[in-house]
Design a protein around this motif. Sequence first.
Motif, short mmCIF file in Angstrom:
data_model
loop_
_atom_site.label_atom_id
_atom_site.label_comp_id
_atom_site.label_asym_id
_atom_site.label_seq_id
_atom_site.Cartn_x
_atom_site.Cartn_y
_atom_site.Cartn_z
N ARG A 84 14.92 2.11 7.88
CA ARG A 84 14.35 1.33 8.96
C ARG A 84 13.31 0.32 8.45
O ARG A 84 12.46 -0.15 9.20
CB ARG A 84 13.70 2.26 10.00
N ALA A 85 13.37 0.03 7.16
CA ALA A 85 12.47 -0.98 6.56
C ALA A 85 13.18 -1.54 5.34
O ALA A 85 14.32 -1.17 5.03
CB ALA A 85 11.13 -0.35 6.19
N ALA A 86 12.51 -2.44 4.64
CA ALA A 86 13.13 -3.02 3.44
C ALA A 86 13.44 -1.96 2.40
O ALA A 86 14.40 -2.08 1.64
CB ALA A 86 12.19 -4.08 2.86
N ARG A 87 12.62 -0.91 2.40
CA ARG A 87 12.85 0.20 1.48
C ARG A 87 12.95 1.50 2.28
O ARG A 87 12.39 1.63 3.37
CB ARG A 87 11.71 0.28 0.45
N ALA A 88 13.66 2.45 1.70
CA ALA A 88 13.87 3.74 2.37
C ALA A 88 13.11 4.83 1.62
O ALA A 88 12.80 4.70 0.44
CB ALA A 88 15.36 4.07 2.40
N GLY A 89 12.83 5.92 2.33
CA GLY A 89 12.17 7.05 1.71
C GLY A 89 10.86 7.38 2.38
O GLY A 89 10.71 7.18 3.59
N HIS A 90 9.90 7.86 1.58
CA HIS A 90 8.61 8.28 2.16
C HIS A 90 7.47 7.99 1.20
O HIS A 90 7.68 7.66 0.04
CB HIS A 90 8.65 9.76 2.54
N LEU A 97 -2.05 3.58 10.99
CA LEU A 97 -1.63 2.66 12.04
C LEU A 97 -0.38 1.87 11.65
O LEU A 97 0.56 1.74 12.43
CB LEU A 97 -2.78 1.71 12.38
N GLY A 98 -0.34 1.34 10.45
CA GLY A 98 0.80 0.52 10.03
C GLY A 98 2.06 1.31 9.78
O GLY A 98 3.16 0.81 9.96
N SER A 99 1.89 2.56 9.35
CA SER A 99 2.98 3.49 9.08
C SER A 99 4.10 2.86 8.24
O SER A 99 3.86 1.92 7.49
CB SER A 99 3.51 4.07 10.40
N TRP A 100 5.32 3.38 8.38
CA TRP A 100 6.39 2.90 7.50
C TRP A 100 6.77 1.44 7.76
O TRP A 100 7.27 0.75 6.88
CB TRP A 100 7.62 3.79 7.64
N GLY A 101 6.48 0.95 8.97
CA GLY A 101 6.74 -0.46 9.26
C GLY A 101 5.96 -1.38 8.34
O GLY A 101 6.42 -2.49 8.03
N GLU A 102 4.80 -0.93 7.89
CA GLU A 102 4.03 -1.69 6.91
C GLU A 102 4.37 -1.23 5.49
O GLU A 102 4.77 -2.03 4.65
CB GLU A 102 2.53 -1.50 7.15
N TRP A 103 4.25 0.08 5.24
CA TRP A 103 4.40 0.61 3.88
C TRP A 103 5.79 0.32 3.31
O TRP A 103 5.93 -0.13 2.17
CB TRP A 103 4.14 2.12 3.89
N GLY A 104 6.82 0.56 4.10
CA GLY A 104 8.19 0.40 3.62
C GLY A 104 8.61 -1.04 3.42
O GLY A 104 9.64 -1.30 2.79
N ASN A 105 7.81 -1.97 3.93
CA ASN A 105 8.12 -3.38 3.78
C ASN A 105 7.23 -4.09 2.76
O ASN A 105 7.31 -5.31 2.62
CB ASN A 105 8.02 -4.09 5.14
N ARG A 106 6.40 -3.31 2.07
CA ARG A 106 5.54 -3.89 1.03
C ARG A 106 6.01 -3.44 -0.34
O ARG A 106 5.87 -2.28 -0.69
CB ARG A 106 4.08 -3.48 1.27
N PRO A 107 6.55 -4.36 -1.14
CA PRO A 107 7.09 -3.98 -2.45
C PRO A 107 6.04 -3.48 -3.44
O PRO A 107 6.38 -2.88 -4.47
CB PRO A 107 7.77 -5.27 -2.94
N ASP A 108 4.75 -3.73 -3.16
CA ASP A 108 3.70 -3.33 -4.07
C ASP A 108 3.25 -1.89 -3.86
O ASP A 108 2.42 -1.38 -4.62
CB ASP A 108 2.48 -4.26 -3.91
#
Length: 265
Positions: free
Chosen positions: A176-182, A248-259
């Motif tokens: 559900r984002a650019a990257r998958a996982g946790h 607050l940002g959850s995976w919508g932020e974390w999973g879309n940040r390549p850094d």
Amino acid sequence: MLVISPEELNARITRKKDKSLLIIDARPFSDYAEGHVPGAVNIDLMQFHWIDTSKEGIRQFNKQTRILLSNIGVSKDKFVVFYDDVSGPSAARGVWLLLYFSHSNVAMLDGGLAAWKAKGFPLEEKTNPFVHSKFEGRPDPKILAGYGTIKSAIKKKKTIVLDARSKEEFDGTAVRAARAGHIPKAINIDWNDNIKDSAFKGTDDLAKMYSQIPKDAEVITYCQGGYRAANSFVVLKMLGYKNVKMYLGSWGEWGNRPDLPVVSK
């Protein structure tokens, strides 16, 4: 009091002179229009998600959330009750929002509209207008986590990162984002397991579910957009955990940040 029963809410509604009560239906307007708790106003909180937890992002979140809460009539003298279909993520997000703005006089309807209807309590279909207020709640950074908080938490032994998403999202088979996982070191307890027959499970059952998390740990919950995570946040607070934050940002932020680091199976 973070939850209120249908019986308790109905008793407060029937006190005609109770001007302090503000009921917020957090579902889509189409659902609200089909029938809602008498006197409730409607705001679909799922439309107000936020995935920028930079310093400027949080400043804008604070500013815009104050406007939102003012528009729906929240003020310091109000007892605010949020509900959705069940004891669900939207109502929990409302509770977290008000706690974040230091407004502790808030609860969610346990069991949501499903429980309300099951008890045979009345519904109305007319749209209730907002009564604008000037909400000036003070943000409490102790219950909000940004991506920077998570980066630091990964290095701490006593911090637990709790992923409230499904097992498939956690494992990376549902993307559900650019990257998958946790997030590294996260543990997975699906928020759906908090609920039975539309309402929160009993305290004993919930305590067993979360028994792997020490009571003295710092706990940070996250999901995709900070709604399911809010539900788990509310449950942990109900269980007596003192040091709980929501990312607050959850995976919508974390999973879309390549850094930022991710783990997938």
